[in-house]
Scaffold this motif. Structure first.
Motif, PDB file in Angstrom:
ATOM      1  N   CYS A  97      53.550  26.014  16.362  1.00 56.97           N
ATOM      2  CA  CYS A  97      53.636  25.844  14.907  1.00 56.97           C
ATOM      3  C   CYS A  97      52.705  26.846  14.220  1.00 56.97           C
ATOM      4  O   CYS A  97      51.510  26.899  14.526  1.00 56.97           O
ATOM      5  CB  CYS A  97      53.256  24.413  14.546  1.00 56.97           C
ATOM      6  SG  CYS A  97      53.210  24.125  12.768  1.00 56.97           S
ATOM      7  N   CYS A 107      51.712  26.690  11.311  1.00 54.86           N
ATOM      8  CA  CYS A 107      50.881  25.977  10.333  1.00 54.86           C
ATOM      9  C   CYS A 107      49.625  25.407  10.993  1.00 54.86           C
ATOM     10  O   CYS A 107      48.519  25.700  10.574  1.00 54.86           O
ATOM     11  CB  CYS A 107      51.719  24.879   9.691  1.00 54.86           C
ATOM     12  SG  CYS A 107      50.817  23.848   8.526  1.00 54.86           S
ATOM     13  N   CYS A 108      49.802  24.621  12.069  1.00 55.10           N
ATOM     14  CA  CYS A 108      48.654  23.945  12.682  1.00 55.10           C
ATOM     15  C   CYS A 108      48.335  24.498  14.076  1.00 55.10           C
ATOM     16  O   CYS A 108      47.422  23.996  14.737  1.00 55.10           O
ATOM     17  CB  CYS A 108      48.911  22.449  12.764  1.00 55.10           C
ATOM     18  SG  CYS A 108      50.262  22.037  13.898  1.00 55.10           S
ATOM     19  N   GLY A 166      56.388  23.202  13.141  1.00 59.32           N
ATOM     20  CA  GLY A 166      56.871  21.967  13.759  1.00 59.32           C
ATOM     21  C   GLY A 166      57.478  21.104  12.656  1.00 59.32           C
ATOM     22  O   GLY A 166      57.227  21.325  11.468  1.00 59.32           O
ATOM     23  N   CYS A 220      54.890  19.453  10.175  1.00 60.20           N
ATOM     24  CA  CYS A 220      54.282  20.391   9.227  1.00 60.20           C
ATOM     25  C   CYS A 220      55.318  20.890   8.215  1.00 60.20           C
ATOM     26  O   CYS A 220      55.001  21.090   7.041  1.00 60.20           O
ATOM     27  CB  CYS A 220      53.653  21.566   9.964  1.00 60.20           C
ATOM     28  SG  CYS A 220      52.117  21.121  10.811  1.00 60.20           S
TER      29      CYS A 220
HETATM   30 ZN   LIG Z   1      52.104  22.285  12.660  1.00 63.93          ZN
END
Ligand SMILES: [Zn+2]
Length: 176
Positions: free
Chosen positions: A17, A19-20, A48, A51
């Motif tokens: 992901c 994002c995270c 994901g 997210c």
């Molecule tokens: Zn994520």
């Protein structure tokens, strides 16, 4: 304010992901940022599902549903492209086949005719699906080696049948 991302679909090629940074995901959702007018603007990022839901201020269920629809749309577009390439290649294949028949009837040297038509068939199949050019040439070469020009003609007919079928398919109708 409209959503700042559009869901383009899912991919199993990216499993982390953006994002995270969570890794080892089965697949990710491809998101493309949108500008103020809702036009796609910027590079695709892979999130994901959780997210993606947060980024879009919606539920994971909704993200999955939209992503599935986008994946299906992408498949339909690919099929439409294949159908269009088949429609383009079909008259080329028919013309080339007719030429082979003419050469056979004229009693030209089979080896010379075969060499030319291995190449021609490869070119035509390449117009249909570039990745299948070599396969077509190999099939044509092998057919001539084992059954002469008649067998080569049969290869044309086999591909002709396939291309005809694909050129007539409805990209939105799946038959198995
Ligand atoms: Zn994520």
């Amino acid at each position: 304010m409209t959503a700042a991302f559009r869901i383009k679909g899912t991919t199993a090629d990216v499993t982390a992901c953006d994002c995270c940074n969570r890794r080892g995901l089965r697949k990710t959702v491809a998101l493309v940022p949108l500008d103020r007018d809702g036009m796609e603007d910027g590079e695709v990022t892979y999130y994901g599902t959780g997210c993606a839901a947060k980024a879009l201020r919606t539920s994971s269920h909704s993200v999955r549903k939209i992503a599935r629809a986008a994946d299906l749309q992408a498949v339909i577009e690919q099929r439409a492209q294949l159908r269009d390439r088949a429609a383009f290649a079909l008259p080329l294949l028919e013309r080339s086949r007719a030429l082979l028949v003419t050469r056979m009837e004229a009693g030209e040297d089979p080896a010379t005719v075969a060499t030319g038509h291995v190449n021609r068939l490869g070119v035509v199949m390449g117009r249909y699906t570039p990745a299948r050019r070599q396969e077509a040439e190999a099939q044509a070469r092998e057919a001539f080696a084992t059954g002469g020009l008649r067998a080569l003609l049969a290869v044309y007919d086999r591909y002709g049948k396939e291309i005809t079928r694909v050129s007539r398919m409805d990209p939105e109708v799946f038959t198995y």
